[in-house]
Design a protein around this motif. Structure first.
Motif, PDB file in Angstrom:
ATOM      1  N   VAL A 161       0.851  -1.197   0.000  1.00 38.54           N
ATOM      2  CA  VAL A 161       0.000   0.000   0.000  1.00 38.54           C
ATOM      3  C   VAL A 161       0.882   1.240   0.000  1.00 38.54           C
ATOM      4  CG1 VAL A 161      -1.741   1.296   1.294  1.00 38.54           C
ATOM      5  CG2 VAL A 161      -1.883  -1.199   1.177  1.00 38.54           C
ATOM      6  N   LYS A 162       1.935   1.224   0.837  1.00 43.82           N
ATOM      7  CA  LYS A 162       2.850   2.372   0.931  1.00 43.82           C
ATOM      8  C   LYS A 162       3.570   2.604  -0.391  1.00 43.82           C
ATOM      9  CE  LYS A 162       3.878   2.570   5.850  1.00 43.82           C
ATOM     10  NZ  LYS A 162       4.673   1.852   6.829  1.00 43.82           N
ATOM     11  N   ALA A 165       1.249   4.202  -2.816  1.00 41.99           N
ATOM     12  CA  ALA A 165       1.023   5.613  -2.458  1.00 41.99           C
ATOM     13  C   ALA A 165       2.228   6.455  -2.884  1.00 41.99           C
ATOM     14  CB  ALA A 165       0.791   5.726  -0.957  1.00 41.99           C
ATOM     15  N   ASP A 168       2.158   7.007  -6.558  1.00 43.18           N
ATOM     16  CA  ASP A 168       1.136   8.006  -6.903  1.00 43.18           C
ATOM     17  C   ASP A 168       1.689   9.406  -6.700  1.00 43.18           C
ATOM     18  OD1 ASP A 168      -0.678   6.168  -7.616  1.00 43.18           O
ATOM     19  OD2 ASP A 168      -1.890   6.278  -5.781  1.00 43.18           O
TER      20      ASP A 168
END
Ligand code: ZN
Length: 203
Positions: A161-162, A165, A168
């Motif tokens: 997830v990190k 992110a 992004d």
């Protein structure tokens, strides 16, 4: 991901109903056991519990407990599924081997696969059912089952997830830089004196 491995064996006994993989099978003998003796479901249950380090079938269902006398082994399987869900996992796929002299499993392997998939909430394509005869093992009166399971996390791991992110954020920065560069080009398009592009201007 996590893997689990399970094994079980039961002796054949005349006049007892035969249950394998949650299916009732026509045969002169069944598998002796405190429960319904479903050797395949027991091996799968142990593989699931082992994959999340939750002990084994005997930890949850002691054979001396009268509640499990002649019990439907799908109850054991359901408990193991709850354990892996609580630990944050679901089944990716499962593979099994049955070793028994009789009855012949090949003609009913598809039915066993469909039933096991149904009990586990999987597609039949995620369940492997293979059968061997115990050549040279001198155990024709015994049914043996082996099971291997692969578990996948229910959620994406935190590190993934990190990373997503961060990626992004990086592409957002790229957009900002691009728009600044475009602004520089736009002013030149208005006929003003062209400013030589200098990365220092962007900081
Ligand atoms: Zn068993």
């Amino acid at each position: 991901m996590r893997i689990g491995y399970g094994f079980d064996s039961h002796a054949f006994k005349r006049g007892v109903p035969l249950r394998i993989g949650g299916l009732s099978i026509e045969h002169h003998s069944g598998l002796a056991g405190h429960s319904d003796g479903d050797v395949l479901l027991h091996a799968i249950t142990d593989a699931l519990l082992g994959a999340v380090s939750a002990g084994d079938i005997g930890t949850f269902f002691p054979p001396n407990d009268p509640r499990w006398k002649n019990a439907d082994s799908s109850i054991f399987l359901k408990t193991a599924l709850e354990e892996i869900a609580t630990a944050g996992y679901r089944i990716g796929n499962i593979d099994t081997v049955l070793v028994l002299a009789a009855p012949k499993i090949v003609p009913i392997a598809g039915d066993i696969r469909a039933r096991v998939a149904e009990l586990l909430g999987l597609k039949p394509g995620d369940v492997g059912i293979k059968a061997k005869t115990p050549e040279g093992l001198n155990q024709d009166n015994v049914a043996v089952a082996y099971a291997t399971v692969l578990l996948e996390p229910l959620k994406e791991p935190e590190s993934t997830v990190k990373a997503v992110a961060a990626a992004d954020l990086e592409s957002e920065m790229d957009e900002v830089v691009k728009s600044l560069v475009n602004n520089v080009h736009d002013t030149s398009a208005l006929g003003k004196k062209s400013t030589p592009f200098d990365t220092d201007d962007l900081t």
